[in-house]
Write an enzyme that holds these catalytic residues in place. Structure first.
Site, PDB file in Angstrom:
ATOM      1  N   ASP A   1       0.835  -1.201   0.000  1.00 50.18           N
ATOM      2  CA  ASP A   1       0.000   0.000   0.000  1.00 50.18           C
ATOM      3  C   ASP A   1       0.871   1.253   0.000  1.00 50.18           C
ATOM      4  O   ASP A   1       0.638   2.203  -0.763  1.00 50.18           O
ATOM      5  CB  ASP A   1      -0.922  -0.023   1.224  1.00 50.18           C
ATOM      6  CG  ASP A   1      -1.734   1.249   1.364  1.00 50.18           C
ATOM      7  OD1 ASP A   1      -2.639   1.474   0.544  1.00 50.18           O
ATOM      8  OD2 ASP A   1      -1.460   2.029   2.299  1.00 50.18           O
TER       9      ASP A   1
ATOM     10  N   GLU B   1      -2.081  -5.143  -3.869  1.00 51.82           N
ATOM     11  CA  GLU B   1      -1.147  -4.420  -3.007  1.00 51.82           C
ATOM     12  C   GLU B   1      -0.073  -5.349  -2.443  1.00 51.82           C
ATOM     13  O   GLU B   1       1.099  -4.965  -2.352  1.00 51.82           O
ATOM     14  CB  GLU B   1      -1.904  -3.738  -1.867  1.00 51.82           C
ATOM     15  CG  GLU B   1      -2.742  -2.560  -2.328  1.00 51.82           C
ATOM     16  CD  GLU B   1      -3.454  -1.866  -1.188  1.00 51.82           C
ATOM     17  OE1 GLU B   1      -3.686  -0.653  -1.296  1.00 51.82           O
ATOM     18  OE2 GLU B   1      -3.791  -2.540  -0.189  1.00 51.82           O
TER      19      GLU B   1
END
Length: 253
Positions: free
Chosen positions: A69, A141
């Site tokens: 992320d 992610e």
């Protein structure tokens, strides 16, 4: 050494041969070869799979997701900062948010067929986990996190240059990138004349048409753009016009 990172420490042999073969297929598809295959496996290992194979001591992808992320946000920020020097901080933030939001990440994951490779527990599989948006966004992610650990930020950027950045440049996020309005505002502020858009070319078959547009200011061409629709082509033309105007202003300074 007691604090040594756990990512990638699971032995390759712990995973079934069928699983390892699937990930060889994925690497070939992505044209990426992981130095540490365990990181790749972990990126696609859901917690439900870990829970059903406790004796194997697998690691799920949640920590990689956390890292991915941050890496994704940094990479997108760098790209936008370099590509759109005319954008304000607020505009850059808004655009980045549109790119890294869950619906966008799901689109990226689906285009790469990531759902096919996720390792799920039987219960999660039966309840449609493989197609669950939040799960797919998390896997995208975690893959970014794994790629960063395995090969560094440069490889992540190269991957995004193939998967994400082209979509930005062709106007996939034009709902937050209204370059026509921005260009109009710029022209009005400088009181330099009237803008006009025109389609100068259409290429390809009806089901896969590409439009070419140009934007003119007082009959002087400012920018040319291409897109799968007239609107997209006009937005691209306006974007290129703003880039050209910005470069011109910098030269004058």
């Amino acid at each position: 050494m007691t604090n040594k990172r756990k990512e990638g420490q699971v032995k390759n042999g712990s995973y079934p041969e069928q699983v390892k073969q699937q990930f060889e297929e994925l690497q070939e598809q992505l044209n990426i070869t992981f130095k540490n295959k365990n990181l790749l496996y972990q990126a696609f290992t859901h917690s439900s799979y870990v829970n059903e194979h406790r004796k194997k001591h697998f690691a799920d992808n949640e920590r990689l997701e956390f890292l991915g992320d941050a890496v994704l946000e940094l990479s997108i920020s760098k790209f936008l900062f370099d590509r759109y020097p005319h954008m304000s901080e607020g505009e850059l933030t808004k655009l980045r948010a549109a790119i890294v939001c869950e619906p966008s990440l799901v689109i990226f994951a689906n285009e790469l067929n990531f759902g096919k490779y996720v390792l799920l527990g039987k219960g999660e599989e039966l309840t449609g986990g493989r197609e669950r948006p939040a799960l797919l966004a998390d896997v995208f992610e975690s893959f970014i996190g794994a790629l960063y650990l395995d090969q560094g930020l440069g490889s992540v950027f190269q991957f995004l240059e193939r998967v994400v950045f082209p979509k930005v440049e062709v106007g996939a996020f034009s709902h937050v990138m209204d370059f026509k309005s921005q260009l109009q505002e710029l022209v009005q502020q400088s009181n330099t004349g009237v803008l006009h858009y025109e389609i100068i070319d259409e290429r390809g078959p009806a089901h896969n048409r590409t439009f070419v547009s140009r934007v003119l200011l007082n009959d002087q061409e400012l920018g040319i753009g291409r897109g799968k629709s007239k609107k997209e082509a006009e937005q691209q033309a306006a974007q290129n016009a703003m880039i050209a105007l910005n470069q011109s202003l910098h030269k004058e300074e």
